[in-house]
Design an enzyme around this catalytic site. Structure first.
Site, PDB file in Angstrom:
ATOM      1  N   THR A   1       0.817  -1.053   0.111  1.00 19.44           N
ATOM      2  CA  THR A   1      -0.124  -0.500  -0.007  1.00 19.44           C
ATOM      3  C   THR A   1       0.827   1.687  -0.257  1.00 19.44           C
ATOM      4  O   THR A   1       2.110   1.454   0.602  1.00 19.44           O
ATOM      5  CB  THR A   1      -1.198   0.085   1.397  1.00 19.44           C
ATOM      6  OG1 THR A   1       0.029   0.330   2.173  1.00 19.44           O
ATOM      7  CG2 THR A   1      -1.980  -0.488   1.075  1.00 19.44           C
ATOM      8  N   LYS A  42       9.301   3.867   2.839  1.00 16.84           N
ATOM      9  CA  LYS A  42       9.756   4.346   2.724  1.00 16.84           C
ATOM     10  C   LYS A  42      10.748   5.380   3.554  1.00 16.84           C
ATOM     11  O   LYS A  42      11.115   6.315   3.506  1.00 16.84           O
ATOM     12  CB  LYS A  42      10.641   5.324   1.668  1.00 16.84           C
ATOM     13  CG  LYS A  42      10.125   4.474   0.042  1.00 16.84           C
ATOM     14  CD  LYS A  42      10.593   4.652  -0.941  1.00 16.84           C
ATOM     15  CE  LYS A  42       9.846   4.047  -2.527  1.00 16.84           C
ATOM     16  NZ  LYS A  42       8.511   3.152  -2.306  1.00 16.84           N
ATOM     17  N   PHE A  43      10.320   5.318   4.908  1.00 16.93           N
ATOM     18  CA  PHE A  43      10.956   5.789   6.015  1.00 16.93           C
ATOM     19  C   PHE A  43      12.628   5.658   5.887  1.00 16.93           C
ATOM     20  O   PHE A  43      13.060   5.441   5.264  1.00 16.93           O
ATOM     21  CB  PHE A  43      10.920   5.361   7.438  1.00 16.93           C
ATOM     22  CG  PHE A  43       9.567   4.732   7.879  1.00 16.93           C
ATOM     23  CD1 PHE A  43       8.770   6.054   8.425  1.00 16.93           C
ATOM     24  CD2 PHE A  43       9.127   3.375   7.865  1.00 16.93           C
ATOM     25  CE1 PHE A  43       6.971   5.847   8.985  1.00 16.93           C
ATOM     26  CE2 PHE A  43       7.536   3.491   7.938  1.00 16.93           C
ATOM     27  CZ  PHE A  43       6.936   4.502   8.626  1.00 16.93           C
ATOM     28  N   ALA A  44      13.021   7.384   6.332  1.00 18.95           N
ATOM     29  CA  ALA A  44      14.425   7.642   5.678  1.00 18.95           C
ATOM     30  C   ALA A  44      14.809   8.686   7.015  1.00 18.95           C
ATOM     31  O   ALA A  44      16.436   9.367   7.005  1.00 18.95           O
ATOM     32  CB  ALA A  44      14.602   7.950   4.915  1.00 18.95           C
ATOM     33  N   ILE A  51      15.388  10.632  11.649  1.00 16.64           N
ATOM     34  CA  ILE A  51      16.068  10.182  12.275  1.00 16.64           C
ATOM     35  C   ILE A  51      15.340   8.852  13.420  1.00 16.64           C
ATOM     36  O   ILE A  51      13.803   9.354  12.507  1.00 16.64           O
ATOM     37  CB  ILE A  51      16.986  10.786  13.214  1.00 16.64           C
ATOM     38  CG1 ILE A  51      15.476  12.130  13.922  1.00 16.64           C
ATOM     39  CG2 ILE A  51      17.811  11.933  12.486  1.00 16.64           C
ATOM     40  CD1 ILE A  51      15.674  12.928  14.950  1.00 16.64           C
ATOM     41  N   TYR A 102      11.658  -1.346 -16.719  1.00 14.94           N
ATOM     42  CA  TYR A 102      10.463  -3.032 -16.329  1.00 14.94           C
ATOM     43  C   TYR A 102      11.056  -3.697 -16.610  1.00 14.94           C
ATOM     44  O   TYR A 102      12.151  -3.739 -17.755  1.00 14.94           O
ATOM     45  CB  TYR A 102       9.349  -3.008 -16.854  1.00 14.94           C
ATOM     46  CG  TYR A 102       7.858  -2.741 -16.001  1.00 14.94           C
ATOM     47  CD1 TYR A 102       7.858  -1.939 -15.242  1.00 14.94           C
ATOM     48  CD2 TYR A 102       7.923  -0.824 -16.510  1.00 14.94           C
ATOM     49  CE1 TYR A 102       6.411  -1.370 -14.030  1.00 14.94           C
ATOM     50  CE2 TYR A 102       6.592  -0.449 -16.303  1.00 14.94           C
ATOM     51  CZ  TYR A 102       6.272  -0.085 -14.854  1.00 14.94           C
ATOM     52  OH  TYR A 102       4.910   0.073 -14.369  1.00 14.94           O
TER      53      TYR A 102
HETATM   54  P1  5BU Z   1       4.502  -0.491 -10.826  1.00 16.27           P
HETATM   55  O1  5BU Z   1       2.917  -0.325 -11.458  1.00 16.27           O
HETATM   56  O2  5BU Z   1       4.254  -1.742 -11.355  1.00 16.27           O
HETATM   57  O3  5BU Z   1       5.396   0.289 -11.956  1.00 16.27           O
HETATM   58  O4  5BU Z   1       4.794  -0.149  -9.575  1.00 16.27           O
HETATM   59  C1  5BU Z   1       5.471  -0.317  -8.527  1.00 16.27           C
HETATM   60  C2  5BU Z   1       5.505  -0.053  -7.723  1.00 16.27           C
HETATM   61  O5  5BU Z   1       6.529  -0.045  -6.037  1.00 16.27           O
HETATM   62  C3  5BU Z   1       5.056   1.605  -7.096  1.00 16.27           C
HETATM   63  O6  5BU Z   1       4.111   1.699  -5.614  1.00 16.27           O
HETATM   64  C4  5BU Z   1       6.299   2.065  -6.440  1.00 16.27           C
HETATM   65  O7  5BU Z   1       5.907   3.237  -5.146  1.00 16.27           O
HETATM   66  C5  5BU Z   1       6.881   0.652  -5.632  1.00 16.27           C
HETATM   67  N1  5BU Z   1       7.957   0.889  -6.564  1.00 16.27           N
HETATM   68  C6  5BU Z   1       8.843   1.131  -6.857  1.00 16.27           C
HETATM   69  O8  5BU Z   1       8.187   0.722  -8.005  1.00 16.27           O
HETATM   70  N2  5BU Z   1      10.388   0.853  -7.351  1.00 16.27           N
HETATM   71  C7  5BU Z   1      11.311   0.871  -6.231  1.00 16.27           C
HETATM   72  O9  5BU Z   1      12.316   1.482  -6.429  1.00 16.27           O
HETATM   73  C8  5BU Z   1      10.574   0.822  -5.283  1.00 16.27           C
HETATM   74  C9  5BU Z   1       9.100   1.090  -5.326  1.00 16.27           C
HETATM   75 BR1  5BU Z   1      11.900   0.770  -3.886  1.00 16.27          BR
END
Ligand code: 5BU
Length: 269
Positions: free
Chosen positions: A63, A95-97, A99, A222
Site C-alpha cells: 500500500t 520508505k522511512f528515512a 532519525i 521494467y
Molecule cells: P508499477 O505500477 O508496477 O510500476 O508499480 C511499482 C510499485 O513499486 C509502486 O508502488 C512504487 O512505489 C514501488 N516501487 C518501485 O516501483 N520502485 C522502487 O524502487 C521501489 C518501490 Br523501492
C-alpha cells in the site's frame, strides 16, 4: 495439492529465521504465488474491489496509504480486515528515512501505520537506528513487523550505487529486524549480484517488473518477472501490470503462474 515450503523455497526456508518470512513463504505455497500487488489506487472502493478480484492469486498487499483520497480510519480498518481475510501480509511502502525518534513517531501519527502494517520499507541513509526505531514502534502497540531496506531501486538514474548497496546489505543482513531488501527487478544482472552479497538468510523483493518489459512512466524501468526470480528475487512487486489491466484477475493469475514456475525452476532446476 499443497507443496511443502521447504521443498519449494530451499535454503531460503532453512536459513531465514524471521517468523514473518516463514509465514509468508507458507502462504505463498498455499496460493502458488509470489506476487505482491502494488495496490496503487486512490479510493477505498477501488482498493477493496482489487482485493476481491485478485486476493487468491497474490501473496502480499503493498500500500501507499497517503495516496488514498477518501481515507478514513474506519474505511482503512475495513480494508485491512479484507486483506487479512484474503491471507495477505500488509506492506506499507512508506520508505522511512528520518532519525530514529521521528521515524518511531511517524509509525503512529494519523495513519497509525504500526497498528496495521506487517512490513514497511526504509532507506538506510540515516543509519542502522531506523530499524530499531521501526521495531520499537510495532512494539509500542504489541505487534511485530519486518523492515525491507532499499538496497537498490528500479527508477532510472537513482543514486543507490553498488557501493551503497553493499554497505546497506553488509550491515542490514546482521539485523534481526530486517526482513529483507528491495532489489531492482528491472536489471537481472544487478539482482544476481545483490543475491550474492545478501546470501540465503534474507528476502529480496523486487519492483520494476512487468510482462511487457521496457521503460515505464516517469523514469520507471521494467524487467521480466521470471528473470528477476531466477536471478534471486523472492517476490515480484507488480502494480500497473495488474491494477491497470482490463482484467486484473486474469493478469494476477498470469503473474502468479510465471513467478511461481520461475521459483520452482530456480530451486529445483
Ligand atoms: P508499477 O505500477 O508496477 O510500476 O508499480 C511499482 C510499485 O513499486 C509502486 O508502488 C512504487 O512505489 C514501488 N516501487 C518501485 O516501483 N520502485 C522502487 O524502487 C521501489 C518501490 Br523501492
Amino acid at each position: 495439492m499443497e507443496l511443502e515450503p521447504s521443498s519449494v523455497w530451499g535454503d531460503r526456508w532453512t536459513s531465514c529465521d524471521s517468523p514473518i518470512a516463514k509465514k509468508y513463504m507458507t502462504v505463498a505455497c498455499q496460493k502458488r504465488s509470489i506476487v505482491c500487488l502494488a495496490a496503487d489506487r486512490n479510493t477505498l472502493l477501488g482498493l477493496g474491489e482489487l482485493i476481491d478480484q485478485v486476493g487468491p492469486y497474490i501473496s502480499a498487499l503493498k500500500t501507499h496509504v497517503d495516496l488514498v483520497d477518501d481515507w478514513t480510519p474506519e474505511g482503512w480498518a475495513e480494508l485491512c480486515d479484507k486483506a487479512r481475510q484474503a491471507n495477505l501480509l500488509i506492506f506499507e511502502d512508506r520508505k522511512f528515512a528520518d532519525i530514529g525518534g521521528i521515524t518511531r513517531n511517524q509509525m503512529a501519527g494519523i495513519y497509525d501505520i504500526r497498528s496495521w502494517s506487517d512490513l514497511v520499507t526504509a532507506h538506510f541513509i540515516s543509519g542502522p537506528d531506523i530499524v530499531d526505531s521501526l521495531q520499537s514502534a510495532w512494539g509500542d502497540v504489541g505487534r511485530k513487523g519486518g523492515v525491507l531496506l532499499l538496497a537498490q531501486m528500479s527508477s532510472r538514474g537513482n543514486l543507490l550505487n553498488p557501493d551503497y548497496t553493499k554497505t546497506v546489505v553488509d550491515s542490514g543482513k546482521t539485523l534481526k529486524g530486517v526482513f529483507g531488501f528491495i532489489g531492482n527487478g528491472s536489471r537481472p544482472r544487478e539482482l544476481e549480484k545483490l543475491r550474492e552479497i545478501v546470501g540465503p538468510t534474507k528476502m529480496i523483493w523486487t519492483p520494476g517488473v512487468n510482462l511487457a518489459v521496457g521503460d515505464g512512466n516517469m523514469g520507471q524501468r521494467y524487467g521480466d518477472p521470471c528473470e528477476a526470480v531466477i536471478a534471486g528475487s523472492d517476490t515480484i512487486i507488480v502494480g500497473s501490470g495488474i491494477h491497470r489491466s482490463d482484467n486484473p484477475e486474469q493478469s494476477a493469475k498470469m503473474y502468479a503462474a510465471a513467478s511461481w514456475n520461475a521459483l520452482l525452476e530456480r530451486n529445483n532446476g
